[in-house]
Design an enzyme around this catalytic site. Sequence first.
Site, PDB file in Angstrom:
ATOM      1  N   LYS A   1       0.480  -1.123   0.246  1.00  0.00           N
ATOM      2  CA  LYS A   1       0.155   0.210  -0.046  1.00  0.00           C
ATOM      3  C   LYS A   1       0.612   1.525   0.555  1.00  0.00           C
ATOM      4  O   LYS A   1       0.585   1.258  -0.503  1.00  0.00           O
ATOM      5  CB  LYS A   1      -0.817   0.401   0.492  1.00  0.00           C
ATOM      6  N   THR A   2       1.859   1.445   1.113  1.00  0.00           N
ATOM      7  CA  THR A   2       2.826   2.027   0.781  1.00  0.00           C
ATOM      8  C   THR A   2       3.126   2.457  -0.307  1.00  0.00           C
ATOM      9  O   THR A   2       3.649   3.869  -0.913  1.00  0.00           O
ATOM     10  CB  THR A   2       4.300   1.781   2.143  1.00  0.00           C
TER      11      THR A   2
ATOM     12  N   ASP B   1      -3.644   7.553   3.997  1.00  0.00           N
ATOM     13  CA  ASP B   1      -3.372   6.308   4.337  1.00  0.00           C
ATOM     14  C   ASP B   1      -4.090   5.980   5.746  1.00  0.00           C
ATOM     15  O   ASP B   1      -4.434   6.164   6.548  1.00  0.00           O
ATOM     16  CB  ASP B   1      -1.734   6.199   4.643  1.00  0.00           C
ATOM     17  N   GLU B   2      -3.933   4.305   5.718  1.00  0.00           N
ATOM     18  CA  GLU B   2      -4.662   3.764   6.468  1.00  0.00           C
ATOM     19  C   GLU B   2      -6.187   4.288   6.989  1.00  0.00           C
ATOM     20  O   GLU B   2      -6.207   4.792   8.369  1.00  0.00           O
ATOM     21  CB  GLU B   2      -4.386   4.337   8.052  1.00  0.00           C
TER      22      GLU B   2
ATOM     23  N   GLN C   1      -8.119  -4.438   9.426  1.00  0.00           N
ATOM     24  CA  GLN C   1      -6.781  -4.064   9.926  1.00  0.00           C
ATOM     25  C   GLN C   1      -7.485  -2.617  11.105  1.00  0.00           C
ATOM     26  O   GLN C   1      -6.444  -2.694  11.530  1.00  0.00           O
ATOM     27  CB  GLN C   1      -5.791  -3.439   9.379  1.00  0.00           C
TER      28      GLN C   1
ATOM     29  N   ARG D   1       2.439  -9.610  10.968  1.00  0.00           N
ATOM     30  CA  ARG D   1       3.232  -8.560  11.099  1.00  0.00           C
ATOM     31  C   ARG D   1       4.856 -10.063  10.092  1.00  0.00           C
ATOM     32  O   ARG D   1       5.520  -9.490  10.208  1.00  0.00           O
ATOM     33  CB  ARG D   1       3.980  -8.518  12.572  1.00  0.00           C
TER      34      ARG D   1
END
Length: 729
Positions: free
Chosen positions: A33-34, A219-220, A250, A603
């Site tokens: 995503k980044t 973002d997020e 998430q 993670r």
Amino acid sequence: MINFKDELNERQYEAVTSTSQYLRIVAGAGSGKTRVLTYRIAHLVANMGVSPRHIVAITFTNKVAGEMKRRVIDLIHVGERDMQISTFHSLAVKILRNHIHLLNYPTSFTILDEEDQAKLFSDIAKELGYSKRDQLIKTAINYISNEKCKGHYPEDIELDDRIPNQKLYIEIYYKYETRKSEIYAYDFDDLILKAIDLLKNYSEVRKRYLNEIDHILVDEFQDTNDVQYEFMNLLMDSHTSLYVVGDPDQTIYTWRGANQKIIMDLEKRFPLLETIILDRNYRSTKKILDAANSLIGHNRERVKKNLYTENASGDNVNIIVKDSPQEEAKAVAETIKKLKDSGKYDYKDIAIIYRSNYLTLDFEHALMALRIPYRVYGGLRFYQRKEIKDVLAYFRLVANVKDDLALLRIINIPRRGLGEKILSLLMDDAREAHLSLYELIDDKNSRPKYLKVSQNLALDHMCSLIDKARDAILKKEKPYYEILQKMIIDLGYIDYLAQDDEEEDRIDNVMALFEDAKNYALGDEDATFEAYLQNVALLSAQDDINEGDNVSLLTVHTAKGLEYPVVFLVRLSEGIFPNQKTLMEGFKNLEEERRLCYVAFTRAKKELYVTHNSGYSYVLGCRLAPSRFFKEAMLTTSVDKKKEWHFEGENKKISTIKPHIQGNPVMNSNGIDDWVVGDRLEHRLFGKGTVTSVKKDSIIEVHFDAGGTRLMLGNHPTIKRIGKKGNEA
């Protein structure tokens, strides 16, 4: 020239180059995503001719914002000052700096941290006849925080007979807001609320930003709350393009206001919305993703997707099950030692992740026993250390003479002979004269006559140096960081630290702060002293995570957005994860616990260890059973006819644990069973602290002087009492 097709997969390329005005990118864990966000900015600038000054990208931590800036600069070689990539709060502060005069505040306003807020609430509680540790006051603070998350100030709240003590809460809220305004301070929630105030009520302010902003990227986005969403919408009109990236699976911050419905229902606000799902994972092995997909598939409220990977299948998810908490922790530490000794990993490649902070003790003991270096994150951070807060308090006084909280912190550091009685009298005199405390003592002619000669001389010395530094900064005689460093040295603060047994570390920390101020100034020639102070106040827990060769210990919430080659998800036990409170509050909260576990699983890049023990929990008051998440992730079967727990992977039995009889195991005791709130104690590992709550089954809540609050067994042999309430040792 960037070859976007070669550097992105098919879905990523579609997400980066889409011409839709409104885009929702549902980006699964580890799906890049980044990368998509940074390439989208590069595409807008390089291929669409959009000026970077007309693009605003919003992230949830300063660390991520900095990383995104560096990536975009590497891609298209724009100047850092042209990039507008920041957090919601940083963007709000930028707007406030430009227009705060409209709210009758100076640009040098103070941003309060949690400790500052606690001090204000403590003073208000005392004024109203309550102890600062009174449960009623704690409830009031939570009530006020929840109302602010809804965008409500005290005058916006309607009385509701169903809410006990609401009138008291609102009275405290009014006093809190009054005290903040007296010292020209805002808390974190105020920053966005005041920016909204400017955008809603001053048309010229909103018009400026609507003209400046053509593209907003967030973002997020799954963690956005209602206030942030309103803020974002006020920066948009019919020409603005919106590009949001997030993953409903998430969403783990609903407890602090995140509203999952914002990302789920975005098409209701923007009917022409295009949704693109990124489901190829580049982070984890197939075995780890299989477990994660199986787990999250049990949630009802989600955008359906199944992460896949072209990475190697990898090892099975490893399961460690032991008879006691100590054996579980020892097994984790021994496994970490083996991984390090094998040469495959450094300690920094390994993380121990847990649901709640109180769970670290056994693992810290086990790591220390094997001399494994570790660091607990989310605890006391650099900017929260005492000496750093002392120096920053002096900085704040240079910027804002109304900041009584800052002055009260350092007025006797170094010692100036001003006792509590004198300070109380000075505060009363200042209020009566409608002055700040600093304004009162800075004027020699208005200073009260009851001050001794020595006290007057000490105040003369302090005020003259602070005033001199302020004047020098205003006149730009030297860079502000040089002026501030000289002020702190001349004040005698470094000499004061040198009297401490731990002076080397503390002095080094202060020198690191001066270096930090210098780097901030050199990074942007337009950066002001006030901007530096406000930037420091905005830094978050993740921003302080460094790359030293330590095993990382952190909660799932802190681990969000991070990745490690090896992850140990520990104490995956029913009642702990998912936690007991959640289990009593219905499926929506259980779904958030499941999302938390999903975040923890994802993670891990190469190896995932999931651990549990069947020992007695003093917090839950029973023996531990494996979490339901084992079964949901297809990592375990249920209890068989022999009442034994079978943990399996690829149909191979890993471990068999026989259930224990209920009851407390035999253990040594310190013989203390009469704890009361206010007692002082010392813990073998965590140092000195104060009892803040006494619960059933000998459980006490302790706030430690070094930072952090933990639940502990009051009669545990690692604890000794060093002072009864009112008689601190």
